[in-house]
Scaffold this motif. Structure first.
Motif, PDB file in Angstrom:
ATOM      1  N   ILE A   1       0.830  -1.204   0.000  1.00 45.67           N
ATOM      2  CA  ILE A   1       0.000   0.000   0.000  1.00 45.67           C
ATOM      3  C   ILE A   1       0.865   1.256   0.000  1.00 45.67           C
ATOM      4  CG2 ILE A   1      -1.655   1.331   1.385  1.00 45.67           C
ATOM      5  CD1 ILE A   1      -2.781  -1.424   2.313  1.00 45.67           C
ATOM      6  N   LEU A   2       1.882   1.239   0.859  1.00 40.35           N
ATOM      7  CA  LEU A   2       2.761   2.408   0.953  1.00 40.35           C
ATOM      8  C   LEU A   2       3.444   2.679  -0.391  1.00 40.35           C
ATOM      9  CD1 LEU A   2       4.104   4.623   2.517  1.00 40.35           C
ATOM     10  CD2 LEU A   2       5.609   2.947   3.606  1.00 40.35           C
ATOM     11  N   PHE A   3       4.022   1.637  -0.975  1.00 41.00           N
ATOM     12  CA  PHE A   3       4.676   1.807  -2.278  1.00 41.00           C
ATOM     13  C   PHE A   3       3.662   2.258  -3.338  1.00 41.00           C
ATOM     14  CE2 PHE A   3       8.517  -1.027  -1.265  1.00 41.00           C
ATOM     15  CZ  PHE A   3       9.427   0.005  -1.421  1.00 41.00           C
ATOM     16  N   SER A   4       2.436   1.733  -3.263  1.00 40.08           N
ATOM     17  CA  SER A   4       1.418   2.102  -4.255  1.00 40.08           C
ATOM     18  C   SER A   4       1.037   3.566  -4.146  1.00 40.08           C
ATOM     19  CB  SER A   4       0.171   1.233  -4.085  1.00 40.08           C
ATOM     20  OG  SER A   4       0.496  -0.116  -4.237  1.00 40.08           O
ATOM     21  N   ILE A   5       0.897   4.033  -2.921  1.00 40.71           N
ATOM     22  CA  ILE A   5       0.568   5.451  -2.735  1.00 40.71           C
ATOM     23  C   ILE A   5       1.690   6.316  -3.283  1.00 40.71           C
ATOM     24  CG2 ILE A   5       0.207   7.260  -1.002  1.00 40.71           C
ATOM     25  CD1 ILE A   5      -1.146   5.136   0.759  1.00 40.71           C
TER      26      ILE A   5
END
Ligand code: ADP
Ligand code: ADP
Ligand code: ADP
Lengths: 114, 430, 430, 430, 114, 114
Positions: B394-398
């Protein structure tokens, strides 16, 4: 006989080699520690606050000796494989080659080239 | 005493081997306190030097055009790791009495005092000082992000990586750490992870996997369905890296004994070293069989595989079991590196193999000990896996959706040293 | 207490300097046990890092086309050293009561127990734990083979070298070690070798000589009767190697005190460092005189020469004597390197000079102390020399006659990295 | 007890934190003596490895044609440092009762005795042995000259540099050291310098400034009024250097606690590490702002800047103050490197910035503590500055006037490796 | 004037230099970072399980400018010393050299070559 | 079209580049791993007591393809900037260039050179 000198982008080497092999050109020499300066702008390095204009970029230099009848094939293979359409793709130079000797056998001329 | 050494103590009591002085009613002597603390400080130094080990390993296994970038990342990580741990992480990881899932102790490290009121011999029953505790744990913290760094090398944007690092090291690692070493719910159900096969290595490994998946492979790695070797540029640097990591592991595992107990601590060192040695042997054998010729990078990865593998159970397995863990993880490392490549997940340094795959194997292997259940280990592995993989993804996607995560193809081709830092790692003409 | 520290104790008692606690009738305190053990663990780490030192020294002093091979050998050696020592060596070296020539204690390292019954504070009078003992001694073991590695670099077959290593480390080194440190016959006649000028360094050096002789020189080293320089490919790696070796020597000699006795141990460190420093000075002076310009590799070899030289008598010589030993070995190292080259024995890293020549000088120099006789030292040097040289020569000969010992001329020309490992150490285009 | 730990003791007594055992009337236990000594020996090893750190930092930041020369200088410095300290420096620095300005104790290190009569537990109230004291202090000594080495790299004559080194390390450093750590006049007026921001780093920094001024810049550094980058040849070596220096600082500062006092020593390590980490952050931020792209060498210099900055007050500042010191020195380091370059003072490694500028800032920053006056700090900074700069300037000038100080333009162009050593650092064809 | 380009095995350099010196050819330039692709098969590298065909092998490239009358001597010296009889010994190419200038003195032509 | 090959001292590169830029010659290629053997005596290395005559010294090799009308300017720029007057300054060789191709566009001949 002709001596072909080609400056290409390092990333293009693999493609160029493959293209040459397909045309059955198996012999070549590659120089790796080559820096090129051309239309490609270069970049600025900034080492410890002192700006340093780096207009010499890494290139590869390929040298291929060929007989006349292979010349066009070789040139086509290189241009085809090395072209990305972006500035910096490189140049090819063609020189007349007076003599060629295979050290191992002492053969000379067109026989020695391949 | 909501610290790891609760376990060391319990474990020793369990075996009725030698009563720890702190069980004896009367407190430890000043001598014991000081010597315990010396040991823990030495362990801290050793864990610190692992960061140089990681930097060299990663540098050596990648191309020279990304060297400045990699060294920069690794220098930044240790700074970020220590500072976030000082301000946030330490209190998140050791919240004191808490609900077992999430807690926070704001005063964990008293930043504005010379000597904190609760410091001194009473802090952890004389096993180490408050300051040593913070520094030892802080050195661990940065490790998780370093592991990720290797898998995303050569194509991630510098700023994006640092944003990830701040949140992964500053928040996720210590939060998840509290579940076990902070005395949280996984500690309660009997999950065992001595020095962090799961808490440190798998958590890092899951982040590495998420990053490698989201970034995609380096240009030219997989062409026409074929795996293309992109050799690292310096094998001496790789070797320096692995030997320094092994050296650091003496502190990583040895320090996780959390006191200088002579037999306990040195026993841990023996299992650690035997696993490292047999990890080398396991990977040499398999590498020679599979690849025809023995691959140095595989032998060195095998060493790390053995070390990661024994980290969870270094104080729970016999020397012979440690050798088996090493042989197995070393052997599997070779297969896993090749398999992950076949799956077109580009991991330049083998971080996913070494830290995630072998971290899981090692955690499960602790169940070889009669005192630990396979079920608890599985629950631990899964819960850490789900949360940290999801968090990283999620963090990388954001980050990807906002400021972007991957450099342009042109920047990647030229190399991150020049495009991100305007520098070269090696200069010959000047 | 059939361990080395018997001597430390005896020696201290001799000087009536300070009674070791273990002479006092009552046992050592838990504190003393733990702190002694901390010291011995630290010494173990330091000896471990010597293996990285050896790897870098050897890599730097040879050509880049053999780098992967050298790094691989050094990675393998430490694995082989630790594992053979766990299964065989420890029991061979410290057989307990034995005939003084050959003995074996099968249960030296209890591989299947968590905590051995005879472990604990009583193991070595509280000087260190069983596990620390094993690990410290195990780290020493691999050293002998590493020394050989340097002298045979660039031309030996990988498999053949590993077979040699298994037998030299697994059998010869610990067997011969038992003669002195195991309490054997040489111990009985008063031979003194504090930390292994002879037991470790000369034994390695004899193997190096045997290997270099049987293999012959590298192609192109001696042409038309002239010595041809084949320069090493990286001076920074050589320097890293030597500094790490010096660092390791703090543990090699400091740990050989076998307890943390403050004055005894630190005294040993002082003689060790002064010999290293004067070794550098001695070789710089002679190198500048003989070679006209000061040779970095000679200065660094001089440092190692001083360290090897002081190793036998680090606790028996005064600081001033240590300085003299350093100056002499440092000076002789330069002459020996050149002389061995003149004798057409090709030793790329100077292993024969540093470990054999200076190991012998250092062992004899202990006789400067009134407590040690020249005769005992000579007997020790000779008996170790005869047996280890013969063993190495025979072992290498058998290997040569069976699977072969030297790579083909073509493989040597192309380089062992490609032919033995199908890898390159440095990759620039990719 | 004319040693540094006088201060440690006084300081602790001041804070009524925990009474040092040696204040308690009865002497320290053997256990305390031994464990204190272990700690100090470990610190000694760490300071030793700083010399490898300095060697790598300097090598990496300069051109490959001067690499052998730089490695040679750094190898020679440590030898010179230890030997002059043994014969002269130790006695100069700790003369016992003296007039506060100049004194000498001829018997400081008993070179001809095995165990000195005043050795043993009584030597420094059981904080360390005589031998440890000498070795720890001796390792510090060579540092001052190593700092100079970086600033004069690439153009100084080898012999001239060594003559300078002998006198700077053998005489100036210990003499000036006696003013404070030897219990001299600056100690009397309340000047505080915990581990040597001024006594070691500024003293080295002043020598660096004097050398750089007298030598002038390297050919091609300043052309037509413009600053010309002369990039260092290997960023991995620079990174190895800085990480090893940080590692060494654990001993440099941690050992300067002069006992193993658990809280005191570990507190010092925390301030040290936080300053290093924030030094990195400070310099990354400023470097990115000023240079547009983040400069790896600046980030690494920032780490050292933070470490030098905290060295004077590591036991006097709170963790938060340590972070501020790190941020400030890290930030200023970037500006100072660029400023010194603008002033046309050629300092290839940034030694003047890191050691002199940040050494001064760090020394003044101790006045943040209520126990130290700004005035005393200023007096200390100035008196050390005046004397060491004048000494270095005069010494270099005499050398310049007699045997010459700078190699010829041709030698500089070809590189010192070939002209001074007849060797190459890297050999590819052979 | 002729420009001779010779690709040889790195190990042959010493012998070639000696042979040239014997013929009193003292001037030459050598490029060291050269990779050659020819009849010599190359080898397979196997980096972390990914096979990598390495058909570019290390070579040296020598460049010598000579006057016509030294041409044969130079060619003989090179072929003699670089020949091992094994595949990979290398090739010699000879080009016509139009002009030669000694930078130091500004001399040109045949005078500048030696 | 001519192909210019210049061997110069490494330190002269900066000056040569500046001089070429002033003459508006922006395109060139530089080989860095070049060793030269000439009147410059070389030096002796002494590695571990074994003397080693090093007569191959570091040089740079610049290759520039130019049209006839730029030839003299280019030669002047190089000789002017690379000359220190000391032995070892280097040499310039000029060859006839038969063909030139810009890989990116496929242009050939004189158009492709600049
Ligand atoms: N006239 C020239 N002489 C020598 N090398 C050249 C010349 N022109 C181009 N090159 C080489 O070709 C490379 C690519 O040329 P550049 O002008 O950047 O791109 P493009 O060919 O796409 O215009 C240069 O970096 C240089 O190495
Ligand atoms: N036609 C060619 N063009 C350029 N370089 C060549 C050519 N033929 C050979 N070479 C160079 O010569 C080297 C040796 O050639 P190779 O065919 O392997 O051996 P041989 O000359 O014995 O047949 C090659 O590696 C390559 O560098
Ligand atoms: N005939 C030649 N063939 C190839 N390279 C040459 C030749 N002559 C000179 N060079 C190159 O030019 C460099 C300088 O030549 P040198 O004779 O040392 O100096 P100068 O040109 O001042 O006489 C040499 O090191 C070599 O690289």
């Amino acid at each position: 006989m002709k001596l072909i000198i080609a400056y290409i982008q390092p990333v293009a080497l693999k493609a160029v080699k493959t293209a040459l092999f397909e045309k059955e050109i198996y012999k070549m020499s590659v120089m790796t520690d080559v820096l090129g300066c051309g239309q490609q702008k270069g970049y600025h390095e900034n080492y410890r606050g002192a700006a340093k204009e780096v207009n010499l970029l890494s290139k590869l230099r390929i040298e291929i000796a060929v007989n006349e009848d292979h010349l066009q094939d070789t040139l086509d293979a290189i241009t085809g494989a090395a072209r990305s359409g972006k500035i910096g793709d490189g140049k090819i130079f063609v020189l007349d080659l007076g003599q060629c000797i295979r050290i191992r056998t002492g053969e000379t001329g067109e026989d020695a080239i391949g | 005493m909501n610290k790891k050494n609760k376990y060391a103590t319990a474990f020793l009591a369990l075996l009725a081997f030698t009563p720890m002085y702190c069980l004896a009613g009367e407190g430890p002597s000043q001598e014991l306190y000081w010597l315990n603390n010396i040991w823990m400080m030495v362990a801290t130094f050793l864990v610190f030097i692992m960061h140089l080990g990681f930097a060299m390993l990663e540098t050596g296994l990648t191309r020279s055009k990304n060297t400045v970038n990699i060294l920069f990342k690794n220098t930044g990580i240790i700074a970020i790791g220590l500072l976030t741990y000082a301000f946030v992480g330490f209190g998140l990881m050791y919240p004191g009495d808490f609900n077992g899932i999430f807690g926070y102790c704001a005063s964990a490290l008293p930043l504005n005092e010379m000597f904190a009121t609760d410091a001194g011999i009473g802090y952890a029953d004389g096993c180490y000082s408050l300051w040593t505790d913070f520094l030892f744990q802080g050195m661990f913290a940065a490790t998780a992000a370093t592991i990720v760094s290797g898998a995303v090398a050569g194509r991630i944007k510098l700023g994006s990586f640092f944003i990830f690092t701040v949140l992964y090291v500053g928040f996720l690692y210590p939060w998840l750490g509290s579940w076990k070493w902070g005395g949280g719910w996984l500690d309660g159900i009997g999950f065992y992870d001595f020095a962090g096969s799961t808490l440190v290595h798998s958590v890092g490994g899951w982040g590495a996997l998420a990053g490698a998946l989201l970034l995609g492979p380096r240009i030219g790695k997989y062409v026409d369905g074929k795996v293309n070797a992109i050799p690292g540029h310096s094998m001496p640097l790789v070797t320096i890296g692995v030997f320094l990591l092994w050296l650091g592991w003496f502190g990583f595992n040895g320090g996780s004994a959390l006191s200088a107990d002579a037999d306990y601590t040195s026993f841990v060192l023996v299992t650690t070293c035997l696993a490292a040695a047999s990890g080398i042997v396991g990977s040499i054998v398999v590498s020679t069989l599979v690849q025809k010729k023995p691959d140095l990078t595989m032998a060195l990865n095998g060493c790390l595989a053995g070390l990661v593998g024994i980290t969870a159970g270094a104080d729970m397995l016999t020397p012979m079991q440690a050798i088996i863990v090493g042989l197995v993880t070393g052997a599997i490392a070779v297969v896993a590196v090749i398999g992950i490549d076949k799956a077109k997940i580009d991991d330049p340094v083998g971080a996913i193999t070494v830290h995630l795959v072998c971290g899981i194997i090692g955690t499960l292997a602790v169940a070889l000990s009669p005192d630990v259940t396979f079920k608890a280990q599985i629950i631990g592995v899964l819960s850490y896996g789900v949360v940290s993989f999801a968090f990283a993804l999620i963090l990388f996607s954001i980050i990807k959706a906002t400021i972007g995560i991957r450099v342009s193809a042109e920047e990647e081709t030229v190399g991150l040293d020049v495009t991100e830092h305007a520098m070269s790692s090696y200069t010959s003409v000047s």
